[in-house]
Design a protein around this motif. Structure first.
Motif, mmCIF file in Angstrom:
data_model
loop_
_atom_site.group_PDB
_atom_site.id
_atom_site.type_symbol
_atom_site.label_atom_id
_atom_site.label_comp_id
_atom_site.label_asym_id
_atom_site.label_seq_id
_atom_site.Cartn_x
_atom_site.Cartn_y
_atom_site.Cartn_z
ATOM 1 N N HIS A 1 43.589 63.606 14.276
ATOM 2 C CA HIS A 1 43.303 62.306 13.280
ATOM 3 C C HIS A 1 44.262 61.386 13.521
ATOM 4 O O HIS A 1 43.857 60.236 13.094
ATOM 5 N N LEU A 2 45.307 61.485 14.348
ATOM 6 C CA LEU A 2 46.127 60.366 14.522
ATOM 7 C C LEU A 2 45.801 59.487 15.744
ATOM 8 O O LEU A 2 45.395 60.273 16.590
ATOM 9 N N SER A 3 46.192 58.213 15.627
ATOM 10 C CA SER A 3 45.869 57.487 17.014
ATOM 11 C C SER A 3 47.061 57.648 17.797
ATOM 12 O O SER A 3 47.753 56.490 18.208
ATOM 13 N N VAL A 4 47.116 58.726 18.486
ATOM 14 C CA VAL A 4 48.007 59.020 19.545
ATOM 15 C C VAL A 4 47.189 59.826 20.576
ATOM 16 O O VAL A 4 46.321 60.629 20.628
ATOM 17 N N THR A 5 47.873 59.907 21.895
ATOM 18 C CA THR A 5 47.297 60.741 22.973
ATOM 19 C C THR A 5 48.315 61.431 23.380
ATOM 20 O O THR A 5 47.910 62.291 24.501
ATOM 21 N N LYS A 6 49.247 61.503 22.791
ATOM 22 C CA LYS A 6 50.480 62.667 23.313
ATOM 23 C C LYS A 6 51.028 63.320 22.167
ATOM 24 O O LYS A 6 51.293 62.607 21.169
ATOM 25 N N LEU A 7 51.399 64.545 22.166
ATOM 26 C CA LEU A 7 52.084 65.304 21.499
ATOM 27 C C LEU A 7 53.252 66.028 22.085
ATOM 28 O O LEU A 7 53.079 66.750 22.999
ATOM 29 N N LEU A 8 54.485 65.843 21.436
ATOM 30 C CA LEU A 8 55.705 66.506 22.183
ATOM 31 C C LEU A 8 56.176 67.642 21.232
ATOM 32 O O LEU A 8 56.537 67.518 20.060
#
Length: 294
Positions: free
Chosen positions: A124-131
């Motif tokens: 739901h967050l406007s991100v395209t990467k998760l670390l």
């Protein structure tokens, strides 16, 4: 430490800003949300953590707060004691912690591991990467259960503050605290149907659409090693974060001495001056979010 609340009752959702005093995007986002005073479906706790460091414009006063958790009420440093008090405030809460970086302007999410909270919130967050940090999270708030961090953008930039505000609203929608990430109408009754239902409209405020399509759009990277840097007067970084560095490729320099990769990796949080003794971290790309299910 400033502690504010939106709504009545005992909050089970919290936003933390100002862990580092040289990262003003989070306090600006919290201040903007408090000024907007949106009607919330669930009560929300809003915390500005290290006021002393913020006032001085420094990362920390005596010890890096984000290396001091869980803290000590009788600790020798301001940050050790503050870490303890902050953990007490966050007990029982799902948490979003706001940061900024010198490494990249693009926001991204950080989690200790891909657990049910990461899978529920991050799409739901406007991100395209998760670390993923896993064992490299020692002493950091991210080890607190049910905590997601976001790097909102470049340190000190207006864009990072704008991103931070949007990400906070998206997080609150994802956790059912706001009926929608934008001021557009969505009935509180619908948001109350499920803890993460409200986040389905995050895209209306620039967010990533919820569901499998969103999960398949989020790349997951896992930290494997810190990348140290030697004492020097001038540093350079030649690579782009989250883009592959091949074995033998130069990635950084210290006083003109170039460093090349022994093995291939993906740089993460890498910049010339973001850390005193590190260029940043090496990571592996481990897939996309919908493949990282328990």
């Amino acid at each position: 430490m400033q502690v504010h609340q939106l709504g009545d009752g005992v909050p089970e959702v919290a936003v933390v800003a100002g862990i580092h005093g040289d990262e003003p995007c989070g306090p600006r986002a919290v201040g903007r949300l408090l000024a907007a005073a949106p009607d919330v479906v669930r009560p929300v706790k809003l915390i500005v953590a290290n006021e002393e460091a913020l006032e001085a414009g420094v990362r920390y006063t005596e010890e890096d707060l984000n290396r001091a958790f869980p803290g000590d009420p009788n600790g020798d440093t301001h940050e050790a004691q503050l870490a303890h008090h902050l953990m007490s405030e966050l007990e029982g809460c799902t948490v979003l912690a706001l940061h900024s970086t010198q490494s990249t302007a693009e926001p991204f999410a950080v989690a200790e591991t891909v657990d049910e909270i990461a899978r529920a919130v991050v799409p739901h967050l406007s991100v395209t990467k998760l670390l993923e940090t896993e064992e490299l999270a020692e002493g950091r708030l991210i080890q607190h259960p049910h905590t997601i961090e976001v790097e909102c953008g470049l340190q000190g930039s207006d864009e990072a503050a704008e991103n931070g505000y949007r990400l906070v609203r998206e997080f609150l929608a994802a956790t059912g605290s706001l009926p929608t990430a934008s001021p557009a109408a969505l009935s509180p009754e619908r948001a109350a149907d499920g803890a993460f239902d409200g986040g389905a409209n995050a895209a209306s405020d620039g967010g990533t659409p919820a569901g499998t399509d969103a999960e398949s759009a989020i790349e997951v990277f896992k930290l494997i090693d810190p990348v140290p840097k030697p004492p020097a007067g001038e540093y350079e970084v030649f690579v782009e974060n989250f883009s592959a560095v091949r074995a033998g490729e130069r990635f950084a320099a210290a006083d003109g001495e170039e460093f090349t990769a022994d093995t291939s990796f993906y740089p993460a949080l890498m910049s010339p001056y973001g850390y005193a003794d590190l260029f940043g971290y090496a990571a592996n790309r481990v897939g996309v979010l919908d493949e990282r299910r328990a």
